[in-house]
Design an enzyme around this catalytic site. Structure first.
Site, mmCIF file in Angstrom:
data_model
loop_
_atom_site.group_PDB
_atom_site.id
_atom_site.type_symbol
_atom_site.label_atom_id
_atom_site.label_comp_id
_atom_site.label_asym_id
_atom_site.label_seq_id
_atom_site.Cartn_x
_atom_site.Cartn_y
_atom_site.Cartn_z
ATOM 1 N N ARG A 37 0.675 -1.282 -0.400
ATOM 2 C CA ARG A 37 0.373 -0.389 0.108
ATOM 3 C C ARG A 37 1.074 1.271 0.392
ATOM 4 O O ARG A 37 0.864 2.134 -0.799
ATOM 5 C CB ARG A 37 -1.004 -0.325 1.254
ATOM 6 N N HIS A 41 0.445 4.333 -2.896
ATOM 7 C CA HIS A 41 -0.237 5.834 -2.008
ATOM 8 C C HIS A 41 1.421 6.723 -2.918
ATOM 9 O O HIS A 41 1.130 8.038 -2.643
ATOM 10 C CB HIS A 41 -0.005 5.327 -0.664
ATOM 11 N N HIS A 166 -6.533 -5.702 -3.811
ATOM 12 C CA HIS A 166 -7.410 -5.667 -2.517
ATOM 13 C C HIS A 166 -7.166 -7.188 -2.054
ATOM 14 O O HIS A 166 -8.543 -7.306 -1.641
ATOM 15 C CB HIS A 166 -8.937 -4.822 -2.888
ATOM 16 N N TRP A 182 -10.472 -8.282 2.682
ATOM 17 C CA TRP A 182 -11.388 -8.583 1.190
ATOM 18 C C TRP A 182 -11.798 -10.014 0.952
ATOM 19 O O TRP A 182 -12.743 -10.244 0.304
ATOM 20 C CB TRP A 182 -10.619 -7.771 0.479
ATOM 21 N N ASP A 226 -15.199 -0.360 -4.702
ATOM 22 C CA ASP A 226 -14.698 -2.155 -4.808
ATOM 23 C C ASP A 226 -15.954 -2.112 -5.391
ATOM 24 O O ASP A 226 -15.475 -3.156 -6.510
ATOM 25 C CB ASP A 226 -14.485 -2.821 -3.608
HETATM 26 C C1 HEM Z 1 -10.399 3.257 -6.087
HETATM 27 C C2 HEM Z 1 -9.075 2.968 -5.350
HETATM 28 C C3 HEM Z 1 -9.064 2.627 -3.841
HETATM 29 C C4 HEM Z 1 -9.169 2.651 -2.894
HETATM 30 C C5 HEM Z 1 -10.685 4.020 -2.693
HETATM 31 C C6 HEM Z 1 -8.267 2.365 -1.708
HETATM 32 C C7 HEM Z 1 -8.573 2.219 -0.476
HETATM 33 C C8 HEM Z 1 -7.774 1.673 0.527
HETATM 34 C C9 HEM Z 1 -8.512 1.564 1.730
HETATM 35 C C10 HEM Z 1 -9.651 2.238 2.336
HETATM 36 C C11 HEM Z 1 -7.866 0.855 2.846
HETATM 37 C C12 HEM Z 1 -7.746 0.251 3.973
HETATM 38 C C13 HEM Z 1 -6.351 1.228 4.780
HETATM 39 C C14 HEM Z 1 -5.836 0.727 6.646
HETATM 40 O O1 HEM Z 1 -7.828 1.416 7.357
HETATM 41 O O2 HEM Z 1 -5.563 0.317 6.560
HETATM 42 C C15 HEM Z 1 -6.837 -0.380 1.320
HETATM 43 C C16 HEM Z 1 -6.278 -1.026 1.655
HETATM 44 C C17 HEM Z 1 -5.392 -0.940 0.909
HETATM 45 N N1 HEM Z 1 -5.029 -0.805 0.186
HETATM 46 FE FE1 HEM Z 1 -6.860 -0.069 -1.108
HETATM 47 N N2 HEM Z 1 -7.184 1.785 -2.349
HETATM 48 C C18 HEM Z 1 -7.565 1.491 -3.361
HETATM 49 C C19 HEM Z 1 -6.711 1.331 -4.605
HETATM 50 C C20 HEM Z 1 -6.041 0.329 -4.080
HETATM 51 C C21 HEM Z 1 -4.793 -0.160 -5.528
HETATM 52 C C22 HEM Z 1 -4.976 0.426 -6.380
HETATM 53 C C23 HEM Z 1 -4.090 -1.029 -4.844
HETATM 54 C C24 HEM Z 1 -2.197 -1.100 -5.015
HETATM 55 C C25 HEM Z 1 -2.215 -1.626 -6.854
HETATM 56 C C26 HEM Z 1 -4.001 -1.372 -3.499
HETATM 57 C C27 HEM Z 1 -3.739 -1.588 -2.140
HETATM 58 C C28 HEM Z 1 -3.751 -1.672 -1.224
HETATM 59 C C29 HEM Z 1 -3.624 -2.615 0.196
HETATM 60 C C30 HEM Z 1 -2.505 -3.652 -0.078
HETATM 61 C C31 HEM Z 1 -4.402 -2.782 1.459
HETATM 62 C C32 HEM Z 1 -4.027 -3.509 2.474
HETATM 63 C C33 HEM Z 1 -3.271 -2.169 3.481
HETATM 64 C C34 HEM Z 1 -2.829 -3.301 4.922
HETATM 65 O O3 HEM Z 1 -3.315 -4.244 5.044
HETATM 66 O O4 HEM Z 1 -2.433 -2.664 5.151
HETATM 67 N N3 HEM Z 1 -5.201 -0.162 -3.287
HETATM 68 N N4 HEM Z 1 -7.325 0.511 0.350
#
Ligand code: HEM
Length: 270
Positions: A37, A41, A166, A182, A226
Site C-alpha cells: 500500500r 500511495h 485488495h 476482502w 470496490d
Molecule cells: C479506488 C481505489 C482505492 C481505494 C478507495 C482504496 C482504499 C483503501 C482503503 C480504505 C484501505 C484500508 C486502509 C486501512 O484502513 O488500513 C486500503 C487498503 C489497501 N489497499 Fe487500497 N484502495 C484503492 C486502490 C488500491 C490500489 C490500486 C492498490 C495497489 C495496487 C491498493 C492496495 C491496498 C492494500 C495492499 C491494502 C491493505 C493494506 C493493509 O493491509 O494494511 N489499493 N485501500
C-alpha cells in the site's frame, strides 16, 4: 552516487525486505500488504495534466503528505523499511519504497514486476503533491474514473487490475475508518478479490462507521469503490479476472509497473 549500482546490490536489498515481512502478532502475520500500500500511495498522487506527484521524490517523508488522512497507517510500512535504508544507504527512499512494493507482491505469490531503479529523493516539503488526490473508498464509480482514468491516465482494464490488489491486506478502523479483509487469504496474492466480488451477496453493513459492504457471514468486506467495479465499464474485466488468474497476473504486473513509473524522470534534476 553513480547510477551504475550492481544488480547484486539490489538483490541484497530485496533479501532484507523479504526478511522484514513476517511478524506474527501484526494483522495476518505479515507487513507485506501495508508495504504494498505504501508503494501505491507514494505513486498514486500522480497527475498527468500537472505532471507532478508520483513515486519519484518520496515526498511522503514530509509531514504534509505523511499526515494526509489517506496515508494513515503507512508510517508502519515506512518504519519497517527504515532499517533497510539505514543498512543500504545508497538506495533512495523513492526506489526502496517502490521496490519493496514489488517484492511484497512477489513474496505473497503474485507476479514478478520488472522494477527499475533511478528515482531520486526530493528534499523540500514544498515538493509534496496537493493533499486529497488519493481515492476515497466511500465514493463510487465516477470517483474511480476521475482518479484512475482522468487524473492518472490508466485504462478501464488497468484500473480494474490495480484495484485487484485488495485481494491482500485489510482495513483498519483506526486508520481509514473501514474495517476488515476482502478475502479469506489476506497474505496470498491471487484473483480471490474478483471471485468474492461476484459470488458473495454483499449488503450494506449496519454500524456506526463509514458506508461499507459485508458478506453474509460478516467476515469479508468491500468498499463502495470496490462495489463500483461491478458496474459498467468495469464489470467485464472483473468477470475476466475472476475466471483467469494468469491474465490477471499479467495485466496487474503491467499496470503496477506503469503506476510506479508515473512521473519518474530519470534525467531531471531534483
Ligand atoms: C479506488 C481505489 C482505492 C481505494 C478507495 C482504496 C482504499 C483503501 C482503503 C480504505 C484501505 C484500508 C486502509 C486501512 O484502513 O488500513 C486500503 C487498503 C489497501 N489497499 Fe487500497 N484502495 C484503492 C486502490 C488500491 C490500489 C490500486 C492498490 C495497489 C495496487 C491498493 C492496495 C491496498 C492494500 C495492499 C491494502 C491493505 C493494506 C493493509 O493491509 O494494511 N489499493 N485501500
Amino acid at each position: 552516487m553513480s547510477t551504475e549500482v550492481s544488480t547484486d546490490k539490489y538483490n541484497a536489498v530485496r533479501q532484507d525486505i523479504i526478511k522484514a515481512f513476517p511478524k506474527e502478532d501484526y494483522d495476518d502475520g505479515s507487513f507485506a500488504p501495508v508495504v504494498l500500500r505504501l508503494a501505491w500511495h507514494a505513486s498514486g498522487t500522480y497527475d498527468k495534466n500537472h505532471k507532478d506527484g508520483g513515486s519519484d521524490g518520496a515526498t511522503m517523508r514530509f509531514k504534509a503528505e505523511a499526515e494526509d488522512s489517506a496515508n494513515a497507517g503507512l508510517e508502519v510500512a515506512r518504519g519497517v523499511l527504515e532499517p533497510i535504508k539505514a543498512k543500504h544507504q545508497w538506495i533512495t527512499y523513492a526506489d526502496l519504497w517502490t521496490l519493496a512494493g514489488c517484492v511484497a507482491i512477489e513474496h505473497m505469490g503474485g507476479p514478478h514486476i520488472p522494477w527499475a531503479g533511478g528515482r531520486r529523493d526530493k528534499n523540500n516539503e514544498m515538493d509534496c503533491p496537493p493533499i486529497g488526490r488519493l481515492p476515497d473508498g466511500a465514493l463510487g464509480k465516477d470517483h474511480v474514473i476521475d482518479v484512475f482514468i482522468t487524473r492518472m491516465g490508466f485504462t478501464v482494464q488497468e484500473t480494474v487490475a490495480l484495484i485487484g490488489a485488495h485481494t491482500v491486506g485489510r482495513c483498519h478502523r483506526d486508520r481509514s475508518g473501514f474495517e476488515g479483509p476482502w478475502t479469506e487469504t489476506p497474505t496470498r496474492f491471487s484473483n480471490q478479490f474478483y471471485k468474492q466480488l461476484l459470488t458473495q451477496t454483499w449488503t450494506e453493513k449496519k454500524w456506526d462507521g463509514p458506508r461499507q459492504f459485508e458478506d453474509e457471514d460478516g467476515d469479508l468486506m468491500m468498499l463502495p469503490t470496490d462495489m463500483a467495479l461491478l458496474e459498467e465499464p468495469f464489470r467485464p474485466y472483473v468477470e475476466l479476472y475472476a475466471k483467469d488468474k494468469q491474465k490477471f497476473f499479467e495485466d496487474f504486473a503491467a499496470a503496477f509497473l506503469k503506476l510506479i513509473e508515473l512521473g519518474v524522470n530519470r534525467r531531471a534534476r531534483l
